[in-house]
Design a protein around this motif. Structure first.
Motif, PDB file in Angstrom:
ATOM      1  N   THR A  13      21.846  18.544  33.687  1.00 33.59           N
ATOM      2  CA  THR A  13      22.528  17.473  34.422  1.00 33.59           C
ATOM      3  C   THR A  13      22.363  17.721  35.905  1.00 33.59           C
ATOM      4  N   GLN A  14      22.969  16.858  36.726  1.00 35.06           N
ATOM      5  CA  GLN A  14      22.789  16.977  38.160  1.00 35.06           C
ATOM      6  C   GLN A  14      23.698  18.021  38.788  1.00 35.06           C
ATOM      7  N   PHE A  15      24.604  18.607  38.018  1.00 32.25           N
ATOM      8  CA  PHE A  15      25.554  19.552  38.592  1.00 32.25           C
ATOM      9  C   PHE A  15      25.095  20.987  38.356  1.00 32.25           C
ATOM     10  N   ALA A  16      25.180  21.781  39.423  1.00 29.69           N
ATOM     11  CA  ALA A  16      24.703  23.153  39.350  1.00 29.69           C
ATOM     12  C   ALA A  16      25.481  23.988  38.358  1.00 29.69           C
ATOM     13  N   SER A  17      26.769  23.634  38.144  1.00 32.98           N
ATOM     14  CA  SER A  17      27.582  24.435  37.235  1.00 32.98           C
ATOM     15  C   SER A  17      27.134  24.284  35.788  1.00 32.98           C
ATOM     16  N   GLU A  18      26.519  23.154  35.469  1.00 27.65           N
ATOM     17  CA  GLU A  18      26.074  22.911  34.097  1.00 27.65           C
ATOM     18  C   GLU A  18      24.622  23.351  33.980  1.00 27.65           C
ATOM     19  N   ARG A  19      24.455  24.622  33.909  1.00 28.84           N
ATOM     20  CA  ARG A  19      23.107  25.177  33.870  1.00 28.84           C
ATOM     21  C   ARG A  19      22.897  25.919  32.554  1.00 28.84           C
ATOM     22  N   ILE A  20      21.646  26.084  32.188  1.00 30.52           N
ATOM     23  CA  ILE A  20      21.257  26.867  31.018  1.00 30.52           C
ATOM     24  C   ILE A  20      20.434  28.039  31.536  1.00 30.52           C
ATOM     25  N   SER A  21      20.971  29.233  31.415  1.00 28.69           N
ATOM     26  CA  SER A  21      20.303  30.424  31.942  1.00 28.69           C
ATOM     27  C   SER A  21      19.488  31.094  30.842  1.00 28.69           C
ATOM     28  N   GLY A  22      18.470  31.790  31.256  1.00 26.60           N
ATOM     29  CA  GLY A  22      17.628  32.488  30.294  1.00 26.60           C
ATOM     30  C   GLY A  22      16.740  33.501  30.975  1.00 26.60           C
ATOM     31  N   SER A  75      28.364  32.866  28.698  1.00 28.56           N
ATOM     32  CA  SER A  75      29.361  31.855  29.053  1.00 28.56           C
ATOM     33  C   SER A  75      28.727  30.574  29.559  1.00 28.56           C
ATOM     34  N   SER A  76      27.672  30.711  30.386  1.00 26.04           N
ATOM     35  CA  SER A  76      27.038  29.505  30.935  1.00 26.04           C
ATOM     36  C   SER A  76      26.339  28.689  29.864  1.00 26.04           C
ATOM     37  N   ASN A  77      26.005  29.324  28.747  1.00 27.63           N
ATOM     38  CA  ASN A  77      25.312  28.634  27.668  1.00 27.63           C
ATOM     39  C   ASN A  77      26.215  28.434  26.448  1.00 27.63           C
ATOM     40  N   ALA A  78      27.542  28.625  26.631  1.00 27.74           N
ATOM     41  CA  ALA A  78      28.442  28.653  25.483  1.00 27.74           C
ATOM     42  C   ALA A  78      28.420  27.344  24.710  1.00 27.74           C
ATOM     43  N   ARG A  79      28.262  26.206  25.415  1.00 27.27           N
ATOM     44  CA  ARG A  79      28.304  24.908  24.748  1.00 27.27           C
ATOM     45  C   ARG A  79      26.936  24.465  24.233  1.00 27.27           C
ATOM     46  N   LEU A  80      25.970  25.342  24.316  1.00 27.77           N
ATOM     47  CA  LEU A  80      24.612  25.006  23.902  1.00 27.77           C
ATOM     48  C   LEU A  80      24.460  25.280  22.407  1.00 27.77           C
TER      49      LEU A  80
END
Length: 654
Positions: free
Chosen positions: A59-68, A90-95
Motif C-alpha cells: 500500500t502507499q503507507f510505509a508502516s504497511e510493509r512486507i520485510s524479507g 510483526s511487520s508481516n503478521a497479517r500476511l
C-alpha cells in the motif's frame, strides 16, 4: 533513519508507476521462470550477497510493509536473485501464507532482467526497481538497513552494468547468460543487432517514461508494449540495439559505462581471486576520495618491469624470417603430396608466415581441412565430396519458400543479421568493394549455410570478420566453408551465449599478467580492471581489427601452427600490455581511459616486434605459464565427441 507511519508513498512517482504492476510482474516472472527455487533450480549455487530487512510496500503507507531477506546467488556464470518475506515477524503478521508465496521472488535469473533503477531520496530509504525483459517491473525493494551500494558492488563483479544515457539512475543489465550481442555492439562489430528471438521489450526511453510520469504510467506502459508487439520479430528493435548502437565505438561505450560502479568496489572481492602484492587500496568512504579522483598526480612512480622486458625479447625472441615460398613449400612434400615433417613445417611458418600465392594450399592444412599425411589424389577426392555435401546443406535454406520463412522465426532473424553484417565487412578491400559484388554474396551464402550446418551456434556477429580473410585467400565457396567450419571448431566457444569461452580466456590472460608482470596486475586490480574487458575484441576475433589486412593473415597463420603454445594469442595480449605499461600506469588510466586507449591502438601496432615479444614471454613463462591457462581454454583443439559441451547454448533453435 526510523520508520514513521505518517510517511506517505503516494507521491513517489516510482512507487506509483510500479505498484500497479507488482502482482502482474510477480506472476509473469513465475510463468517465465517456472517453479524455480533456490534449493532446486540453483542447487549448489554460491551465495554472493545477502541483506536483511529489505521490504516492499503493498500500500502507499510505509508502516504497511512486507520485510524479507534479499539474496544473490551464482551458479556457473548465471546470477539469480531471491527475495523471501519473513515468516512470523510483526511487520508481516497479517500476511497469509498464500500472500507470502505470492510476493516471494525465487531464483529470478538476471538473464531476464533488463534494467535496475536506483533511487536515493533526500528523506527516506533507498530503494531499487527491477525491470524485466517483458517491460514489467517488480515493486520497489526498500533497503531499510542500507546496502544498495553493496548490492551494486556485488552485482557488478558478476554482471556487466551500463548506465543509461537517458537517466543516470537507471542501469542496464547485461547478464552472462545473454551478453554477447550487446558486447559486440560496443566493440565496433558490423551492425548492432540482437541474437536469437529476444522478447518484445519496451525501448529504454519507454521504460523511463513509464517510471517517471506518475499519473500516466499504465497508459504509457500499455502503449509501449503494444507498439513493441508489432515489432516483435524485428531484431533492430531490441532494447540492446536502442542503447548499444549509440555506443558504436569502444571509446563512447567506455565513456558511458558506470565508472562509479567500477570504483565503488575498492574494498570488495574481485571477480578473479588474486594477490594484492602488498599495495594498499584507498578506503571507499574516505571523505576526500572523490576530490582526489578528479586530480591527476603530477608525477606518478611506475614500478619497473620485473622481467626487464626489452632484454627478455632479445634473448628469447627469435628474429622473424621471410615468408615460406612456393619452392621451399615443395620441399616439405613427397612425390604423392604428403607433408614429410609437419612439425618442422609449422615451426617454419611460425617464424616467417606464408607467401600469399600458396596460402590457399597451406591454410587448408593449418586449419585441419586436409590431413598432413593426405596425398594429392585424396585431397582432390575430398574437395569433390565436400563440395557436394556443401551444396546439399546450402539447398536446405535456399529451398525455404516465403510462406515457410514467415513461420521460421530463427531463420528470418539469422538471415537478417547476416544480410546486415556482410555489407559492412571489409568493404574497403577491392575484393569486397562495390555494389552487387559477387564476393559479398558468397560471404553471405557461406554464413547462411553455416547457420544450418551448426544449428546450435548459428550466426553471431564477428563471424563475418573471421570468414572474410578465408574467402579472400581461397576464392572458392565450398573450400572457404569447410575451412571456416574447422576454424569455428576452435573459436566457436568465443560465441557461446554464456560467454564461457571468452571468460575462460580473459581469466587465463589475467593469470598470465599476474605471473609475468605482478606490478601491472596489481595496478589493474587497484583500478577495477581485472575483468580485462578492454582485451575482449582482441581475443574475440583474433586481432582482426588491430592490424592491417595482410598482417592479420600473417598473424593468423602463426597462431594456427600451435607452435610453442595453442594460446599464443594470450601471450600477444600480455606483450602489448607490457609494451604500454609505462603509459598505462604513468598516466594513471582508469577503466574508461584504458578502454579508449586500447581502442585507439587499432592500426598502430607493428606485428613482428610484438610476435617476438609474445614468443619470449611464452618461453620465459614455460610450465608456469601453461599451468596458468585452464585445460580446455579456447582456442584449444576440439576434443572428439565433446562438441555438445562447446556449444551448450540452452537455446531452442526452431
Amino acid at each position: 533513519m526510523h520508520e514513521t507511519d505518517l510517511h506517505d508513498l503516494s507521491d513517489d512517482a516510482d512507487y506509483a508507476a510500479s505498484i500497479e504492476q507488482a502482482s502482474a510482474s510477480v506472476m509473469l516472472t513465475r510463468s517465465e521462470s517456472g517453479n524455480r527455487s533456490l534449493s532446486s533450480e540453483t542447487e549448489g549455487a554460491e551465495l554472493i550477497y545477502s541483506k536483511d530487512n529489505v521490504a516492499i510496500h503493498p500500500t502507499q503507507f510505509a508502516s504497511e510493509r512486507i520485510s524479507g531477506r534479499l539474496k544473490l546467488a551464482k551458479q556457473g556464470h548465471s546470477v539469480f536473485m531471491t527475495w523471501i518475506p519473513y515468516k512470523g515477524q510483526s511487520s508481516n503478521a497479517r500476511l497469509s501464507e498464500k500472500d507470502r508465496n505470492l510476493y516471494t521472488l525465487r531464483a529470478v535469473p538476471f538473464s531476464d532482467v533488463r534494467s535496475i533503477r536506483r533511487h536515493t531520496p533526500t528523506l527516506g530509504w533507498q530503494y531499487i526497481i527491477i525491470v524485466m525483459s517483458s517491460g514489467l517491473a517488480f515493486p520497489p525493494l526498500y533497503f531499510y538497513n542500507g546496502g544498495v551500494k553493496e548490492f551494486f558492488t556485488t552485482l557488478k563483479q558478476h554482471v556487466l552494468i551500463v548506465r543509461s544515457l537517458e537517466d543516470a539512475n537507471v542501469f542496464l543489465v547485461n547478464d552472462f547468460q545473454n551478453p554477447l550481442q550487446r558486447t559486440l555492439s560496443s566493440l565496433e562489430m558490423p551492425g548492432a543487432v540482437s541474437i536469437g528471438s529476444a522478447p518484445s521489450t519496451p525501448a529504454s526511453g519507454s521504460h523511463l517514461t513509464a517510471f517517471t510520469d506518475g499519473g500516466k504510467t499504465s497508459e504509457v506502459l500499455s502503449q509501449s508494449i503494444s507498439r513493441n508487439r508489432q515489432k516483435a520479430h524485428d531484431p533492430g528493435r531490441d532494447l540492446s540495439i536502442n542503447v548499444l548502437e549509440k555506443f558504436s565505438l569502444v571509446t563512447k561505450f567506455a565513456r558511458d559505462t558506470t565508472t562509479q560502479l567500477f570504483r565503488e568496489n575498492s574494498n570488495g572481492f574481485s571477480a578473479l581471486e588474486t594477490k594484492s602484492y602488498g599495495i594498499s587500496r584507498p578506503r571507499p568512504d574516505a571523505p576526500y576520495q572523490e576530490e582526489q579522483e578528479k586530480k591527476v598526480p603530477e608525477e606518478i612512480h611506475v614500478p619497473s618491469d620485473p622481467l626487464e622486458f626489452d632484454k627478455l625479447a632479445l634473448v628469447w625472441g627469435k628474429p622473424r624470417q621471410s615468408p615460406l615460398g612456393s619452392m621451399e613449400w615443395a620441399t616439405f612434400l613427397d612425390s604423392e603430396g604428403r607433408i614429410t615433417d609437419s612439425k618442422d613445417l609449422r615451426k617454419r611458418i611460425f617464424y616467417g608466415g606464408v607467401e600469399h600465392a600458396i596460402r590457399k594450399e597451406v591454410w587448408a592444412f593449418l586449419l585441419g581441412y586436409h590431413d598432413y599425411d593426405s596425398t594429392y589424389a585424396e585431397r582432390e577426392y575430398l574437395k569433390s565430396s565436400k563440395r557436394t555435401e556443401y551444396m546439399t546443406i546450402k539447398q536446405q535454406w535456399q529451398s525455404i519458400s516465403p510462406e515457410q520463412a514467415k513461420r521460421f522465426t530463427k531463420f528470418r532473424e539469422r538471415k537478417g543479421l547476416i544480410d546486415k553484417d556482410v555489407v559492412r565487412t571489409d568493404r574497403s578491400l577491392p575484393f569486397y568493394d562495390g555494389d552487387s559484388n559477387p564476393n559479398v554474396k558468397t560471404l553471405r551464402d557461406i554464413l547462411l549455410t553455416y547457420s544450418f550446418y551448426n544449428f546450435d551456434l548459428g550466426y553471431c556477429q564477428g563471424m563475418s570478420d573471421l570468414l572474410s580473410p578465408i574467402l579472400y585467400v581461397t576464392e572458392d565457396e565450398s573450400e572457404s566453408f569447410w575451412c571456416f567450419v574447422e576454424l569455428m571448431e576452435r573459436l566457436g566457444p568465443n560465441f557461446n551465449r554464456d560467454q564461457s569461452g571468452m571468460h575462460a580466456q580473459l581469466f587465463a590472460l589475467s593469470k598470465l599478467v599476474e605471473l609475468l608482470d605482478p606490478p601491472l596486475h596489481n595496478y589493474f586490480q587497484q583500478n577495477d580492471c581485472l575483468n580485462y574487458f578492454f582485451c575482449f575484441r582482441w581475443i574475440l576475433i583474433q586481432f582482426k581489427r588491430e592490424f592491417e589486412y595482410e598482417q592479420t593473415m600473417s598473424l593468423w597463420e602463426v597462431l594456427w601452427t600451435h607452435h610453442l603454445s595453442e594460446h599464443l594469442h594470450l601471450y600477444l595480449c600480455v606483450a602489448i600490455l607490457k609494451r604500454y605499461r609505462g603509459k598505462i600506469m604513468g598516466e594513471h588510466m582508469d577503466f574508461d581511459t584504458l578502454l579508449k586507449f586500447i581502442n585507439e591502438l587499432s592500426g598502430h601496432i607493428e606485428l613482428d616486434p610484438f610476435l617476438r615479444d609474445a614468443e619470449a614471454l611464452c618461453i620465459y613463462a614455460g610450465e608456469n605459464g601453461a599451468a596458468s591457462i585452464p585445460p580446455g581454454t579456447p582456442p584449444s583443439l576440439p576434443i572428439e565427441n565433446e562438441n555438445s559441451l562447446l556449444y551448450s547454448l540452452e537455446d531452442e533453435v526452431l
